[in-house]
Design an enzyme around this catalytic site. Structure first.
Site, mmCIF file in Angstrom:
data_model
loop_
_atom_site.group_PDB
_atom_site.id
_atom_site.type_symbol
_atom_site.label_atom_id
_atom_site.label_comp_id
_atom_site.label_asym_id
_atom_site.label_seq_id
_atom_site.Cartn_x
_atom_site.Cartn_y
_atom_site.Cartn_z
ATOM 1 N N THR A 196 0.836 -1.209 0.000
ATOM 2 C CA THR A 196 0.000 0.000 0.000
ATOM 3 C C THR A 196 0.865 1.250 0.000
ATOM 4 O O THR A 196 0.690 2.168 -0.803
ATOM 5 C CB THR A 196 -0.911 0.001 1.249
ATOM 6 O OG1 THR A 196 -1.715 -1.174 1.254
ATOM 7 C CG2 THR A 196 -1.787 1.247 1.285
ATOM 8 N N TRP A 239 -1.327 9.987 -0.982
ATOM 9 C CA TRP A 239 -2.461 9.399 -0.283
ATOM 10 C C TRP A 239 -2.455 7.906 -0.564
ATOM 11 O O TRP A 239 -2.111 7.488 -1.681
ATOM 12 C CB TRP A 239 -3.756 10.043 -0.786
ATOM 13 C CG TRP A 239 -4.985 9.617 -0.031
ATOM 14 C CD1 TRP A 239 -5.056 9.195 1.272
ATOM 15 C CD2 TRP A 239 -6.323 9.579 -0.538
ATOM 16 N NE1 TRP A 239 -6.342 8.909 1.620
ATOM 17 C CE2 TRP A 239 -7.145 9.134 0.530
ATOM 18 C CE3 TRP A 239 -6.902 9.901 -1.752
ATOM 19 C CZ2 TRP A 239 -8.517 8.990 0.393
ATOM 20 C CZ3 TRP A 239 -8.272 9.756 -1.896
ATOM 21 C CH2 TRP A 239 -9.061 9.298 -0.822
ATOM 22 N N HIS A 240 -2.751 7.100 0.443
ATOM 23 C CA HIS A 240 -2.662 5.643 0.299
ATOM 24 C C HIS A 240 -4.037 5.026 0.515
ATOM 25 O O HIS A 240 -4.755 5.410 1.442
ATOM 26 C CB HIS A 240 -1.658 5.085 1.306
ATOM 27 C CG HIS A 240 -0.307 5.740 1.200
ATOM 28 N ND1 HIS A 240 0.009 6.893 1.901
ATOM 29 C CD2 HIS A 240 0.766 5.450 0.432
ATOM 30 C CE1 HIS A 240 1.250 7.256 1.589
ATOM 31 N NE2 HIS A 240 1.729 6.405 0.698
ATOM 32 N N SER A 241 -4.362 4.081 -0.338
ATOM 33 C CA SER A 241 -5.661 3.415 -0.212
ATOM 34 C C SER A 241 -5.438 1.908 -0.256
ATOM 35 O O SER A 241 -5.404 1.279 -1.319
ATOM 36 C CB SER A 241 -6.589 3.858 -1.354
ATOM 37 O OG SER A 241 -7.892 3.342 -1.138
#
Ligand code: RIB
Ligand code: CA
Length: 313
Positions: A196, A239-241
């Site tokens: 991620t 941004w991490h998803s």
């Protein structure tokens, strides 16, 4: 015409779960046959409410939502992830609850029933703590025989955790469940926290995608605002998803650029390491390779799937 692949998602929505579910809704090769809901990011009451609302916003009230276990198998969790996702799991954005209710069937029973209905073809994707799937396995240990492919978002294969120094949230929330699941499935695909972190996208790009003139983008812009601010404050420009990456790997496995198959086990007793996913990189244990670990995914393809999911509908 080739039949669509039946896709069952076990999830604790959660902002990144929502993005993953929108990606699944937007995939032409898969048919979402259900959402089984776990407690995790926030309590079960909220995760069920959030799943129902997401289906309503996406015009997918045809998809059954099944409430699962409201707590881990054995020990109460140390903490949830409300600090990331908001107290209600969807950015405390104050939306009207969906009109629809969840099904009366328990998630664990729905997982088993759907595994029979789609035996040999089912793609099972787990985006939250593994409590429901562990309970399903306790009720019927033959479940893995009917699942064509099992993709898990969870773990930290080199112990770079996010909820403790060594453990990732989904596994740490219910380590006993993860242990039951990892021991029961001879093979599963694993998209961990470290993957991620290696596949973040720029906040500015995400903000551009969220300007799409679609109800899904409008809704996601609202529910993700808090977690995007949290991420920018703490993790900088990317941004991490986690769940979105796991769903990309689930929907389009050929987008994976690097994979490694290794034995992975869950630590249950460590004072500092409970919930850690211990990877036998040198194969010293003699245990079989149960996990196919995602080490790299085509970033452009990943971002295209996210952008398209938000713009859809
Ligand atoms: O560690 C990330 C995982 O924990 C994601 O699934 C997120 O939704 C939370 O459940
Ligand atoms: Ca999740």
């Amino acid at each position: 015409m080739t039949k669509k692949i039946p896709l069952l998602i076990d999830t604790d929505p959660g902002v990144d779960d929502a993005l993953a579910i929108l990606m699944a809704f937007n995939d032409a090769d898969h048919e979402v046959v259900g959402l089984s809901i776990a407690a995790g990011n926030v309590g079960l009451e909220y995760t069920v409410r959030n799943a129902l609302k997401l289906c309503e916003v996406a015009g997918r009230d045809d998809i059954p939502v099944f409430a699962g276990c409201d707590s881990p198998l054995v020990l109460a969790p140390r903490e949830d992830a409300a600090h990331v996702h908001g107290r209600d799991g969807f950015g405390d954005s104050g939306f009207e609850p969906a009109a629809r209710e969840a099904e009366s069937e328990h998630a664990a029973l729905a997982i088993l029933r759907l595994s029979h209905e789609h035996a040999g073809r089912l793609l099972l994707v787990a985006l939250g703590p593994l409590t429901n799937i562990a309970l399903a396995l306790k009720l019927d240990p033959t479940l893995p025989q009917r699942v064509a492919r099992f993709v898990v978002m969870g773990g930290a294969v080199s112990a770079h955790g996010n909820i403790t120094a060594a453990a990732e949230f989904n596994v740490a929330f219910d380590p006993e469940a993860a242990h039951v699941v990892f021991e029961a499935f001879p093979h599963f695909d694993l998209a961990d926290w470290e993957a991620t972190i290696a596949h973040g996208f720029h906040h500015q790009k995400a903000e551009r995608w969220l300007q799409a003139a679609s109800p899904r983008a409008r809704f996601y812009d609202r529910i993700s605002l808090q977690t995007r601010k949290w991420s920018a404050d703490r993790r900088g420009e990317l941004w991490h998803s986690a769940d979105a990456l796991a769903m990309a790997f689930a929907l389009q496995p050929d987008g994976a650029t690097r994979l490694a198959e290794r034995p992975v086990q869950v630590e249950l007793a460590g004072a500092l390491t409970r919930g850690a996913t211990v990877t036998d990189w040198n194969r010293q244990t003699g245990r079989p390779d149960n996990a196919r670990i995602l080490l790299g995914y085509d970033q452009a393809r990943f971002e295209a799937l996210v952008e398209a999911a938000l713009a859809a509908g």
